[in-house]
Scaffold this motif. Sequence first.
Motif, PDB file in Angstrom:
ATOM      1  N   GLY A 141      86.269  42.522  34.781  1.00  0.00           N
ATOM      2  CA  GLY A 141      85.460  43.039  35.883  1.00  0.00           C
ATOM      3  C   GLY A 141      85.221  41.973  36.941  1.00  0.00           C
ATOM      4  O   GLY A 141      85.332  42.239  38.142  1.00  0.00           O
TER       5      GLY A 141
ATOM      6  N   GLU B 257      83.281  51.461  44.958  1.00  0.00           N
ATOM      7  CA  GLU B 257      83.923  50.866  43.792  1.00  0.00           C
ATOM      8  C   GLU B 257      83.213  49.587  43.346  1.00  0.00           C
ATOM      9  O   GLU B 257      83.022  49.353  42.157  1.00  0.00           O
ATOM     10  CB  GLU B 257      85.383  50.570  44.117  1.00  0.00           C
ATOM     11  CG  GLU B 257      86.289  50.840  42.950  1.00  0.00           C
ATOM     12  CD  GLU B 257      87.698  50.371  43.191  1.00  0.00           C
ATOM     13  OE1 GLU B 257      87.991  49.839  44.280  1.00  0.00           O
ATOM     14  OE2 GLU B 257      88.508  50.538  42.270  1.00  0.00           O
TER      15      GLU B 257
ATOM     16  N   GLU C  29      89.731  51.432  33.976  1.00  0.00           N
ATOM     17  CA  GLU C  29      90.431  50.306  34.609  1.00  0.00           C
ATOM     18  C   GLU C  29      90.531  49.099  33.679  1.00  0.00           C
ATOM     19  O   GLU C  29      91.278  48.172  33.950  1.00  0.00           O
ATOM     20  CB  GLU C  29      89.675  49.858  35.869  1.00  0.00           C
ATOM     21  CG  GLU C  29      89.291  50.976  36.813  1.00  0.00           C
ATOM     22  CD  GLU C  29      90.458  51.431  37.653  1.00  0.00           C
ATOM     23  OE1 GLU C  29      91.211  50.546  38.096  1.00  0.00           O
ATOM     24  OE2 GLU C  29      90.614  52.646  37.826  1.00  0.00           O
TER      25      GLU C  29
ATOM     26  N   SER D 259      82.665  56.109  34.942  1.00  0.00           N
ATOM     27  CA  SER D 259      82.571  54.881  35.721  1.00  0.00           C
ATOM     28  C   SER D 259      83.971  54.273  35.903  1.00  0.00           C
ATOM     29  O   SER D 259      84.941  55.010  36.072  1.00  0.00           O
ATOM     30  CB  SER D 259      81.598  53.926  35.023  1.00  0.00           C
ATOM     31  OG  SER D 259      81.374  52.778  35.801  1.00  0.00           O
ATOM     32  N   VAL D 260      84.103  52.951  35.842  1.00  0.00           N
ATOM     33  CA  VAL D 260      85.413  52.334  36.029  1.00  0.00           C
ATOM     34  C   VAL D 260      86.019  51.883  34.694  1.00  0.00           C
ATOM     35  O   VAL D 260      86.944  51.083  34.672  1.00  0.00           O
ATOM     36  CB  VAL D 260      85.343  51.129  36.995  1.00  0.00           C
ATOM     37  CG1 VAL D 260      85.185  51.608  38.424  1.00  0.00           C
ATOM     38  CG2 VAL D 260      84.234  50.181  36.627  1.00  0.00           C
ATOM     39  N   TYR D 261      85.524  52.385  33.588  1.00  0.00           N
ATOM     40  CA  TYR D 261      86.029  51.936  32.283  1.00  0.00           C
ATOM     41  C   TYR D 261      87.522  52.162  32.078  1.00  0.00           C
ATOM     42  O   TYR D 261      88.168  51.373  31.384  1.00  0.00           O
ATOM     43  CB  TYR D 261      85.207  52.557  31.144  1.00  0.00           C
ATOM     44  CG  TYR D 261      83.887  51.857  30.970  1.00  0.00           C
ATOM     45  CD1 TYR D 261      83.834  50.555  30.489  1.00  0.00           C
ATOM     46  CD2 TYR D 261      82.699  52.468  31.321  1.00  0.00           C
ATOM     47  CE1 TYR D 261      82.630  49.894  30.358  1.00  0.00           C
ATOM     48  CE2 TYR D 261      81.489  51.811  31.191  1.00  0.00           C
ATOM     49  CZ  TYR D 261      81.470  50.521  30.706  1.00  0.00           C
ATOM     50  OH  TYR D 261      80.286  49.869  30.588  1.00  0.00           O
TER      51      TYR D 261
ATOM     52  N   GLU E  37      80.303  50.319  41.157  1.00  0.00           N
ATOM     53  CA  GLU E  37      80.660  50.731  39.799  1.00  0.00           C
ATOM     54  C   GLU E  37      81.094  49.529  38.964  1.00  0.00           C
ATOM     55  O   GLU E  37      80.791  49.441  37.778  1.00  0.00           O
ATOM     56  CB  GLU E  37      81.768  51.776  39.816  1.00  0.00           C
ATOM     57  CG  GLU E  37      81.306  53.227  39.832  1.00  0.00           C
ATOM     58  CD  GLU E  37      80.266  53.605  38.782  1.00  0.00           C
ATOM     59  OE1 GLU E  37      80.088  52.884  37.786  1.00  0.00           O
ATOM     60  OE2 GLU E  37      79.623  54.641  38.982  1.00  0.00           O
ATOM     61  N   TYR E  38      81.821  48.604  39.590  1.00  0.00           N
ATOM     62  CA  TYR E  38      82.242  47.414  38.855  1.00  0.00           C
ATOM     63  C   TYR E  38      81.035  46.595  38.428  1.00  0.00           C
ATOM     64  O   TYR E  38      80.953  46.128  37.299  1.00  0.00           O
ATOM     65  CB  TYR E  38      83.196  46.566  39.709  1.00  0.00           C
ATOM     66  CG  TYR E  38      84.645  46.900  39.459  1.00  0.00           C
ATOM     67  CD1 TYR E  38      85.285  47.877  40.203  1.00  0.00           C
ATOM     68  CD2 TYR E  38      85.370  46.246  38.462  1.00  0.00           C
ATOM     69  CE1 TYR E  38      86.602  48.197  39.965  1.00  0.00           C
ATOM     70  CE2 TYR E  38      86.693  46.563  38.221  1.00  0.00           C
ATOM     71  CZ  TYR E  38      87.312  47.538  38.974  1.00  0.00           C
ATOM     72  OH  TYR E  38      88.615  47.853  38.722  1.00  0.00           O
TER      73      TYR E  38
END
Lengths: 162, 372
Positions: B280, B98, B246, B242-244, B101-102
């Motif tokens: 982020g 994670e 979030e 990805s982490v978008y 990815e951030y």
Amino acid sequence: MILETTQQALQALFAGSVPANGAEAGSPRGNGVLTRDYIIHGYHLDAQVAVDQLLAAVTILDQAGFFIESITGVDWIKENQLEVIYDFSRYDFDTCRVVIRTRIPRDQPVVPTISTIYAGANWHERETHDFFGIKFAGHPHLVPLLLPEDADFHPLLKDFKA
Amino acid sequence: MSAPIQLRPDETFILNVGPQHPATHGVLRVKMEMDGEYIVKAETVLGYVHRMHEKMGENRTYAQYLPNLSRLDYLGALGYTHGHVLAIERAAGIEVPERAEYIRAITVELNRVASHLFWFGAFVMDLGGFSPLMYAIQDREHILDMLEAVTGARLTYCYYRFGGLYNDVDDDFIEAAKRFIPRMRKSLKKYAALVTGNIIFQKRLEGIAPVSAEMCRKYGATGPVARGSGINFDVRKNEPYSVYPEFDFDVPVYHECDSMARYKVRMDEMEQSLRIIEQGLEKLPSGPIMTEKKPKNIKLPVGDFYQAVETARGSFGIRIVSDGDKNAYRLKLRSPTYSNMHLFDEACEGMLIMDALAFMGSLDLVIPEMDR
């Protein structure tokens, strides 16, 4: 939602013909519509059509409001075939990526142009002609785009020697 | 005594813009048939910096191909390398920690701001205002310094690896990024006062060069060009990767379809990118930056894989056709400016040449990315 309706519309092209086989790894598959796992492949529908069904298939997508993402080719030299791949996607949140493919013999690489339906296909088809020598019948201006203007070679063919 | 030069009323002439012309920002040529100052017909000629990246994709292993991706779009390279690593990870089924990815999302957004800043400066310079470019480059310099510290490069980044990153960010980076956000917000206000509100600037752009949503669809335009035509399309939202998911951010959409709309979309996008960076940095989890289960030599399963990402210029797609080998059997790069520029020929018919050049600027072209 759009996924089901598009699938049905594309499936109707194959009404009466033999259903698509399960696309075994590495071997050429029959024409027909397959649903793909988006998580793995990155698209939802994968339709392989005969050359004479291409315009009908693209028209279905045009009427359903898809935008054209890209056009490209693949040289399957072992099977003596060239594949043309058309990518379509949507602007709305009813996400549905559709891939249309068609296979043509290597010694007679001709497919009809879809630039009459999608004006943006023009450059993509010229580029595919540059790289693979695939002729798009009816294209208004099929001259080299990315390659030099006098280029008579097609670098992405597997038997291309620099 | 020679006879006076006279033109027939219906006579046109051919004007060559480029391939070496400051307005094209690179080597791009547009053949224009002109009726006085008005464009009758235009034909774009590309390929001056074509390097056959797709062939290199077949000759090199997936890892060897990593640096190629940052040589497409030299202003927003991280978005393109992100697309490549995501495509491989999707096909090979590699899980990414994670934290990695951030960091990817933070750096991609920083890069997007840098790209938009440079576009902003160059665009205003196209219209005759020189000093905004200097301000923009000054702000962009902070981003480049930050990215240089973690990635080792200022433009041609090769920072992401399959399964993670090659280098973790340090406290200095996080501090610098946190300092940058308020600074940039202040700058955005300055730009709004200095440029956006300027009456000459507005008159050059408002109502000029309309691109309809239908035209965008027929040409496959994406990114700020589509969003300036009222299309609410952003790959980060439409096909979240990805982490978008979030992050809480908006997709700016303008319905005017003119050059000003495309300008406003990008200016608003910088603020949204700052929001993503802010969140982020706040949420940045600790942990590894590289997966442990990554195979040394990556071979993809047989098949056809596609990955789309939202770069600074629009939807970038990468298609990998694999025959199970360590090289791709076929690797296709779908570049956003290629499709965005394609509509120029049709859209600029009947336009004044100065408006057409402003229109070209509003498309945000990066020629190496178009020619590949």
